[in-house]
Design a protein around this motif. Structure first.
Motif, mmCIF file in Angstrom:
data_model
loop_
_atom_site.group_PDB
_atom_site.id
_atom_site.type_symbol
_atom_site.label_atom_id
_atom_site.label_comp_id
_atom_site.label_asym_id
_atom_site.label_seq_id
_atom_site.Cartn_x
_atom_site.Cartn_y
_atom_site.Cartn_z
ATOM 1 N N SER A 134 17.343 -22.694 38.483
ATOM 2 C CA SER A 134 16.304 -22.319 39.454
ATOM 3 C C SER A 134 15.532 -21.068 39.057
ATOM 4 O O SER A 134 14.690 -20.603 39.825
ATOM 5 N N VAL A 135 15.821 -20.526 37.880
ATOM 6 C CA VAL A 135 15.213 -19.253 37.508
ATOM 7 C C VAL A 135 13.879 -19.511 36.811
ATOM 8 O O VAL A 135 13.761 -20.426 35.994
ATOM 9 N N SER A 136 12.863 -18.721 37.154
ATOM 10 C CA SER A 136 11.507 -18.978 36.649
ATOM 11 C C SER A 136 11.358 -18.638 35.180
ATOM 12 O O SER A 136 10.671 -19.353 34.443
ATOM 13 N N GLU A 137 11.913 -17.526 34.765
ATOM 14 C CA GLU A 137 11.835 -17.173 33.347
ATOM 15 C C GLU A 137 13.053 -16.390 32.921
ATOM 16 O O GLU A 137 13.641 -15.650 33.717
ATOM 17 N N VAL A 138 13.444 -16.567 31.654
ATOM 18 C CA VAL A 138 14.593 -15.841 31.096
ATOM 19 C C VAL A 138 14.169 -15.282 29.737
ATOM 20 O O VAL A 138 13.612 -16.001 28.905
ATOM 21 N N TRP A 139 14.438 -13.993 29.542
ATOM 22 C CA TRP A 139 14.126 -13.308 28.290
ATOM 23 C C TRP A 139 15.386 -12.640 27.750
ATOM 24 O O TRP A 139 16.230 -12.169 28.517
ATOM 25 N N LEU A 140 15.481 -12.566 26.447
ATOM 26 C CA LEU A 140 16.541 -11.791 25.788
ATOM 27 C C LEU A 140 15.905 -10.882 24.747
ATOM 28 O O LEU A 140 15.002 -11.323 24.005
ATOM 29 N N GLY A 141 16.394 -9.637 24.662
ATOM 30 C CA GLY A 141 15.872 -8.740 23.628
ATOM 31 C C GLY A 141 16.257 -7.297 23.897
ATOM 32 O O GLY A 141 17.115 -7.017 24.743
ATOM 33 N N LYS A 142 15.607 -6.400 23.182
ATOM 34 C CA LYS A 142 15.887 -4.980 23.364
ATOM 35 C C LYS A 142 15.253 -4.469 24.655
ATOM 36 O O LYS A 142 14.264 -5.043 25.148
ATOM 37 N N VAL A 143 15.777 -3.363 25.144
ATOM 38 C CA VAL A 143 15.286 -2.780 26.397
ATOM 39 C C VAL A 143 13.766 -2.658 26.377
ATOM 40 O O VAL A 143 13.074 -3.144 27.286
ATOM 41 N N GLU A 144 13.234 -1.991 25.335
ATOM 42 C CA GLU A 144 11.799 -1.686 25.328
ATOM 43 C C GLU A 144 10.953 -2.957 25.269
ATOM 44 O O GLU A 144 9.810 -2.967 25.739
ATOM 45 N N GLY A 145 11.526 -4.042 24.736
ATOM 46 C CA GLY A 145 10.804 -5.314 24.690
ATOM 47 C C GLY A 145 10.850 -6.056 26.011
ATOM 48 O O GLY A 145 9.811 -6.342 26.612
ATOM 49 N N VAL A 146 12.044 -6.329 26.493
ATOM 50 C CA VAL A 146 12.141 -7.224 27.658
ATOM 51 C C VAL A 146 11.782 -6.543 28.975
ATOM 52 O O VAL A 146 11.515 -7.218 29.960
ATOM 53 N N LEU A 147 11.755 -5.188 28.995
ATOM 54 C CA LEU A 147 11.338 -4.518 30.234
ATOM 55 C C LEU A 147 9.836 -4.237 30.271
ATOM 56 O O LEU A 147 9.323 -3.710 31.255
ATOM 57 N N ALA A 148 9.124 -4.583 29.194
ATOM 58 C CA ALA A 148 7.666 -4.408 29.199
ATOM 59 C C ALA A 148 7.040 -5.358 30.222
ATOM 60 O O ALA A 148 7.612 -6.393 30.556
ATOM 61 N N ASN A 149 5.870 -4.973 30.727
ATOM 62 C CA ASN A 149 5.208 -5.856 31.691
ATOM 63 C C ASN A 149 4.875 -7.204 31.050
ATOM 64 O O ASN A 149 4.928 -8.245 31.716
ATOM 65 N N SER A 150 4.526 -7.193 29.775
ATOM 66 C CA SER A 150 4.439 -8.445 29.008
ATOM 67 C C SER A 150 5.622 -8.441 28.048
ATOM 68 O O SER A 150 5.550 -7.855 26.972
ATOM 69 N N PRO A 151 6.722 -9.089 28.459
ATOM 70 C CA PRO A 151 7.975 -8.951 27.704
ATOM 71 C C PRO A 151 7.850 -9.409 26.254
ATOM 72 O O PRO A 151 7.092 -10.339 25.949
ATOM 73 N N VAL A 152 8.579 -8.742 25.392
ATOM 74 C CA VAL A 152 8.692 -9.114 23.986
ATOM 75 C C VAL A 152 10.173 -9.375 23.715
ATOM 76 O O VAL A 152 11.026 -8.559 24.069
ATOM 77 N N GLY A 153 10.446 -10.531 23.112
ATOM 78 C CA GLY A 153 11.831 -10.904 22.843
ATOM 79 C C GLY A 153 11.879 -12.408 22.689
ATOM 80 O O GLY A 153 10.866 -13.027 22.337
#
Lengths: 259, 259
Positions: free
Chosen positions: A234-253
């Motif tokens: 049921s989750v809309s999106e899932v990201w994995l990566g480093k803090v600075e990447g996945v916590l960005a407003n446009s996530p990187v990871g």
């Protein structure tokens, strides 16, 4: 509502500067959010100071009664309350919880395995209602990796799985959930030693192929299983990566795509 | 709303059977309620196991950085989470908090005394709103004796004073508050060794007389000061006595009467 569930692991928890930097970024993340933290090496270090030998059975760590005391102290007390105090200082009105608090996550003692893991709990049910109530009051839940069975027993529980269970429960309750796993790598990597070999998008067939080829192995396997379980539920999106990447407003990871 | 604030001290926390019996009675107490618990001897025992020497200055205990770690672990983790798990098992939906959680109690580092107490906080402000919000959700706050300064620092704080501050804040917010201090005696006693010498009602003039005569002394003095401060501010009733007395629907113990 839109709500982010962020998991942060031991590599950040163990390092004061990394933790402070993470909490800066976390507190600035817009919208409702939940933090699930691991325990890191502090529990192992505390157990050693107390003369408690790690109990291993068939190469797997067991949580005996003494070790449960240590993780309850370290995860539920030391780590969790330090995070809360620091988030309050950053203007983020946080509340520290274990699965027992407000009964947010119930678990069953792990049984039926070849070895007895001791006081390890597998998540039975995460309850979205109290978490949404906190979010509505602009209170940010910060969850330590401990659960309970509803009969008075606390358990040591995997933080990745707890994050997944919370995200899925929130999604099933009709909320738009972004689940983000922060760890020491930039995401899923073709070459585990090269952050430039990032796999930006991972779907189930590529995951199966990577498993066969041994590109993902060891600790990445249960992490990715949690990620796919979340996106498939049921989750809309899932990201994995480093803090600075996945916590960005446009996530990187690595972004996980469902079946 | 009507709300009871119950303080329970070390003599109960230290004894598993006494704690279980207390939690039975507490969970059966009707209406909204808050529990404030002390830490008892578990923190001292844990400090000893970790080889941390008690720091005394002029006969007073000081909370240095190492000791703050221990009380954060023991009060905020071990003691608090065990209570939460046990209350959940008794059908009481409890949530464990320190002053930092949801910012319920802010404090200032104790200064201006002859000695430096280290990381000891004196209550600056208790916030009724989050506590009332929990009560409205039928969630029972269970508060460990730790506070924070809002700038990231946790403090060791006196649980009697925290109970008083919470009770006063709830009273000032317009709620009808019953504050009950559970301790090892039946209440204020004319003869400290004779529970039958109970003083059923204590008012300020009798308190002044008892102080002069040395009938109340030592640890009873700050406890009674907290009790009178509460009743003089906004609290509807204050009781002191044993668990089985002050948790009864018709409390038995010493009742504090205002000026």
């Amino acid at each position: 509502m839109k709500i982010s569930v962020i998991k942060v692991g031991g590599n950040v928890i163990n390092d004061e500067a990394a933790l402070a930097s993470f909490l800066d970024q976390f507190s600035q993340l817009e919208g409702a959010k939940v933090l699930v933290h691991g325990g890191g090496k502090l529990a192992t270090a505390m157990a050693q100071r107390l003369g408690i030998e790690p109990k291993m059975v068939d190469g797997r760590r067991v949580t005996d009664a003494e070790t449960l005391e240590v993780v309850t102290m370290v995860y539920g007390g030391l780590v969790n309350k330090r995070i809360i105090a620091q988030l309050q200082a950053k203007g983020c009105n946080a509340i520290g919880l274990t699965g027992a608090d407000a009964n947010i996550i119930e678990a069953d003692k792990r049984t039926g395995w070849e070895i007895d893991y001791g006081f390890v709990g597998d998540v039975r049910k995460a309850n979205a209602a109290p978490i949404i109530n906190f979010a509505e009051q602009n209170i940010t839940p910060v969850i330590a990796p401990l659960t309970h069975d509803g009969k008075g027993q606390l358990f040591n529980t995997n933080a990745d799985t707890m994050a997944q269970a919370v995200a899925v429960a929130l999604g099933k309750a009709g909320h738009e959930v972004s689940l983000r796993y922060c760890f020491e790598k930039a995401g899923v990597l073709l070459d585990v030693n090269d952050d430039n070999s990032l796999v930006p998008i991972l779907n189930p067939s590529k995951f199966a192929q990577f498993k066969e080829e041994g590109i993902v192995a060891d600790g990445m396997l249960p992490k990715l299983k949690n990620a796919f379980d979340a996106i498939d539920a049921s989750v809309s999106e899932v990201w994995l990566g480093k803090v600075e990447g996945v916590l960005a407003n446009s996530p990187v990871g690595t972004k996980i795509i469902g079946a």
